[in-house]
Design an enzyme around this catalytic site. Structure first.
Site, short mmCIF file in Angstrom:
data_model
loop_
_atom_site.label_atom_id
_atom_site.label_comp_id
_atom_site.label_asym_id
_atom_site.label_seq_id
_atom_site.Cartn_x
_atom_site.Cartn_y
_atom_site.Cartn_z
N GLY A 1 -43.99 -27.40 11.14
CA GLY A 1 -43.24 -29.05 11.44
C GLY A 1 -44.41 -29.69 11.18
CD GLN B 1 -48.02 -33.46 12.99
OE1 GLN B 1 -46.85 -33.43 12.98
NE2 GLN B 1 -48.62 -33.74 13.24
CB CYS C 1 -49.80 -30.72 18.29
SG CYS C 1 -49.20 -31.91 17.26
CG LEU C 2 -50.91 -28.85 11.89
CD1 LEU C 2 -49.41 -29.17 10.62
CD2 LEU C 2 -51.24 -27.56 11.30
CG HIS D 1 -43.68 -29.92 18.56
ND1 HIS D 1 -45.52 -29.42 18.80
CD2 HIS D 1 -44.74 -31.21 16.93
CE1 HIS D 1 -46.43 -29.92 18.59
NE2 HIS D 1 -46.37 -30.66 17.77
CD GLU D 2 -43.42 -31.27 14.16
OE1 GLU D 2 -43.79 -32.49 14.00
OE2 GLU D 2 -43.05 -30.09 14.47
CG HIS E 1 -45.92 -35.43 16.92
ND1 HIS E 1 -47.13 -35.48 17.00
CD2 HIS E 1 -45.64 -33.78 16.32
CE1 HIS E 1 -47.98 -35.06 17.21
NE2 HIS E 1 -46.81 -33.51 16.33
ZN ZN Z 1 -47.54 -31.69 16.50
#
Ligand code: ZN
Length: 208
Positions: free
Chosen positions: A83, A88, A126-127, A168-169, A172
């Protein structure tokens, strides 16, 4: 409220873990390191103020938006992750992409309009927080309302991993990271870990 301690699903798949990841479809080894590095270089990480911004609703559904979704999907796949939110990549638009099953999904202006009382605690990565995972409790089922890339309305229920990724997204897009979704202790542990790693990364004798 049912709380279950589940198996690990690493949202970002940043660090291989011992636990099974039955739904991981793209082993890291299949992505050439330089492609992975190029993707990760585009992802903003903790400390970047854009991650704390509230993204703006999309009003124009044009080719530029479609191009952004293609870029997001490419970065997500190469990172590799399951995702990604536009913020991000430093783009403060309300758009997310994810890929849990076979096809990537792009959601524009996504909103959670309903959620189950049942929740589950799973470790999430998380990236934007490379190499860390923390336990996060989330509803196991959500109803999501969004638009597709052409502006058409979408509304559907998502469960389990799909529900988790969507939540989660969307977090963000509201400037919320998993650090705010976990316990104070976990948050402290992760911040300490990141600090230590930063210190360790400074080459000794660099003189600067
Ligand atoms: Zn994330």
């Amino acid at each position: 409220m049912v709380m279950r301690r589940g198996t690990l699903y690493d949202m970002s798949q940043t660090e291989p873990r011992e636990q099974q990841q039955p739904r991981e479809r793209r082993p890291r080894s299949e992505i050439p390191p330089e492609r992975r590095a190029a993707a990760l270089a585009q992802v903003r990480t903790l400390g970047d103020p854009v991650l704390r911004e509230s993204a703006r609703p999309v009003e124009t559904f044009d080719s530029e938006l479609a191009a952004l979704s293609r870029r997001m999907i490419a970065v997500m796949r190469d990172a590799p992750g399951i995702g990604l939110a536009a913020t991000q990549l430093g783009v403060v638009k309300r758009m997310i992409v994810y890929e849990v099953d076979d096809d990537p999904v792009a959601l524009v202006n996504p909103r959670i309009v309903g959620a189950s009382d049942d929740t589950e605690v799973l470790d999430e990565g998380c990236l934007s927080l490379p190499g860390v995972t923390v336990p996060v409790e989330r509803p196991t089922l959500v109803r999501v309302r969004a638009r597709d890339l052409r502006g058409r309305r979408l509304e559907y229920d998502a469960e389990d991993l799909e529900a988790r990724v969507i939540q989660h997204e969307i977090d963000h897009l509201d400037g919320v990271l998993i650090l705010e979704r976990t316990s104070r202790e976990e948050r402290g542990r992760v911040l300490r870990e990141l600090r230590e790693r930063q210190t360790a990364a400074v080459p000794s004798g660099s003189g600067l």
